[in-house]
Write an enzyme that holds these catalytic residues in place. Structure first.
Site, short mmCIF file in Angstrom:
data_model
loop_
_atom_site.label_atom_id
_atom_site.label_comp_id
_atom_site.label_asym_id
_atom_site.label_seq_id
_atom_site.Cartn_x
_atom_site.Cartn_y
_atom_site.Cartn_z
N LYS A 1 -2.91 -1.43 7.99
CA LYS A 1 -3.29 -0.77 9.24
C LYS A 1 -4.66 -1.25 9.72
O LYS A 1 -5.16 -0.80 10.74
CB LYS A 1 -3.28 0.74 9.05
CG LYS A 1 -1.85 1.25 8.89
CD LYS A 1 -1.72 2.73 8.81
CE LYS A 1 -0.24 3.10 8.69
NZ LYS A 1 -0.04 4.51 8.31
N ASP B 1 -7.08 11.20 3.08
CA ASP B 1 -6.18 10.11 3.45
C ASP B 1 -6.81 9.39 4.64
O ASP B 1 -6.88 9.93 5.74
CB ASP B 1 -4.83 10.76 3.82
CG ASP B 1 -3.84 9.77 4.46
OD1 ASP B 1 -4.24 8.64 4.80
OD2 ASP B 1 -2.67 10.17 4.62
N GLN C 1 -5.47 6.26 8.76
CA GLN C 1 -5.67 6.09 10.20
C GLN C 1 -7.13 5.93 10.59
O GLN C 1 -7.43 5.52 11.71
CB GLN C 1 -5.10 7.30 10.97
CG GLN C 1 -3.61 7.39 10.98
CD GLN C 1 -2.94 6.20 11.67
OE1 GLN C 1 -3.49 5.60 12.59
NE2 GLN C 1 -1.76 5.84 11.21
C1 LIG Z 1 0.57 5.17 7.47
C2 LIG Z 1 0.06 6.42 6.90
C3 LIG Z 1 0.33 6.77 5.56
C4 LIG Z 1 1.21 5.93 4.68
O1 LIG Z 1 0.68 4.65 4.49
P1 LIG Z 1 1.57 3.57 3.69
O2 LIG Z 1 0.84 2.28 3.95
O3 LIG Z 1 2.93 3.60 4.29
O4 LIG Z 1 1.55 3.97 2.27
C5 LIG Z 1 -0.22 7.93 5.08
N1 LIG Z 1 -0.99 8.71 5.84
C6 LIG Z 1 -1.28 8.42 7.13
C7 LIG Z 1 -2.16 9.32 7.91
C8 LIG Z 1 -0.75 7.27 7.69
O5 LIG Z 1 -1.03 6.98 8.96
#
Ligand SMILES: *Cc1c(COP(=O)(O)O)cnc(C)c1O
Length: 404
Positions: free
Chosen positions: A224, A198, A201
């Site tokens: 982000k 994931d 960040q």
């Molecule tokens: C923000 C975030 C998500 C979720 O992202 P979405 O854009 O809301 O789908 C998942 N994992 C981490 C580490 C995040 O910071």
């Protein structure tokens, strides 16, 4: 070197006031702000060539399709994927994770094991719990230490021939810890398990190379990293994407349809059912262009300096405790002051124009680990400044005085 005063001119929102005070935006880990260069691309799309893609023979549809596919190539290039069809447009990180988790339903059986880390966002916990419920596989958790770092020896002890999948974030949204994903991937591959990272960040701060990492799946959200909400990408190795079944049925993802049998389109369309966020996909590419024009090296250097400065200034406040003190971390600072509720601090800071996050940050297991209800989280991006940190520290001291 990064010319922050010039960069700030690109972000119209940074000129506004909140409650009569100049906005100080320190909630970047929840969503980043959007530069004019990306806003212009969005306005241009709806003003000049809004049309559905991949279908029309007319000029607008061709232009929209070209721009959307051009953007896919930018994403491929940015992440150094081998093939452009390994880049799947999604609505964001959550969608990408669910797409993979759902696909693995048909590949897992009872007795198989799935590993997640203690540092995960809810969107990287719940889909795997649902997957394990559907398949009878069991979920194991890599524990963390007091600094908010994963304990790698414990991870190694969890790995065995039954391990099929490992899921870990590249950087924790709640604490800012940078996880050693190279090692995590290598060890998972040694027992034949696939790895999904994931990158929600990490992508705003560093430029991952998916081939060098040898990662099987990598997901992120455009919002982000200076792009719009509602769009993101899933990178998957071609061989894995071919193994997974489609996630949703609908237009665009089919080759031929009859009531007897439907055959699916090839990659990437197999996973892109329905009309996508066309404008968002195009703007995602523009956001990558924008960030690359500044350079990720300059961004990381500058943000590290903000992190060091913010950390040392915060620690001067009596009773303040920072959660997440990993050696490797990004510009996210989670903290509490004495027994003051984070929500109260956040509310007073907002009155002074300062946006921070308060609460559990979609990571309740981390809060449980520290036995706290939540934290105040300040997260910096390359358009923030030391002067803003100074104003924030002064405001925070005021808030603490009012509340204690
Ligand atoms: C923000 C975030 C998500 C979720 O992202 P979405 O854009 O809301 O789908 C998942 N994992 C981490 C580490 C995040 O910071």
């Amino acid at each position: 070197m990064l010319d922050v005063q010039n960069i700030r001119q690109d972000f119209p929102i940074l000129n506004r006031t909140v409650n009569g005070k100049p906005l100080i935006y320190f909630d970047n880990a929840a969503t980043s702000q959007t530069p004019q260069q990306v806003i212009d691309v969005i306005v241009d799309y709806y003003s000049n060539y809004n049309a559905n893609i991949h279908r029309g023979v007319h000029s607008l549809s061709q232009e929209a399709t070209d721009a959307y596919e051009q953007s896919r190539l930018k994403i491929q290039n940015h992440f150094n994927a081998k093939h452009s069809h390994e880049i799947i447009y999604t609505s964001g990180t959550t969608h990408g994770i669910n797409l993979v988790a759902n696909g693995f339903s048909s590949l897992l059986k009872k007795g198989d094991e799935v590993i997640v880390s203690a540092l995960e966002h809810h969107s990287n916990i719940v889909p795997w719990q649902m997957l394990c419920e559907r398949t009878g596989a069991s979920l194991k958790v890599i524990p963390m230490n007091d600094h908010g770092e994963l304990i790698l020896s414990e991870y190694e002890a969890l790995l065995n021939d039954n391990t099929k999948l490992v899921f870990v974030n590249h950087i924790s949204n709640a604490l800012g810890t940078i996880n050693p994903i190279e090692k995590i991937i290598e060890k998972a591959h040694a027992v034949g398990a696939a790895v999904l990272v994931d990158g929600a960040q990490s992508c705003p701060h560093i430029k991952p190379d998916v081939q060098a990492l040898d990662v099987d799946f990598y997901v992120c959200s455009a919002h982000k990293m200076c792009g719009p909400t509602g769009v993101g990408m899933l990178y998957g190795k071609e061989a894995w994407l071919n193994k997974l079944p489609p996630y949703q049925g609908g237009g665009e993802m089919i080759a031929e349809v009859s009531f007897e049998k439907t055959t699916y389109a090839g990659l990437p369309h197999k996973f892109e059912a329905g009309t996508p966020n066309i404008c968002g996909g195009i703007a995602f590419g523009a956001a990558l262009d924008y960030m690359n024009s500044i350079s990720f090296d300059a961004i990381a250097n500058y943000e590290n300096a903000l992190l060091d400065y913010g950390t040392s200034e915060l620690l001067k406040i009596e009773g303040l405790k920072i959660y997440g003190t990993a050696k490797e971390k990004t510009s996210v600072i989670s903290f509490n002051v004495g027994n003051i509720h984070p929500y109260d601090i956040g509310t007073i800071l907002d009155k002074m124009g300062i946006a921070v996050r308060t609460g559990h940050h979609c990571a309740q297991p981390i809060m449980d680990f520290y036995k706290i209800p939540g934290t105040v989280r300040a997260s910096f991006m390359f358009y923030n400044t030391k002067e803003e940190i100074d104003t924030f520290i002064t405001a925070l001291k005021k808030a603490v005085m009012m509340l204690s």
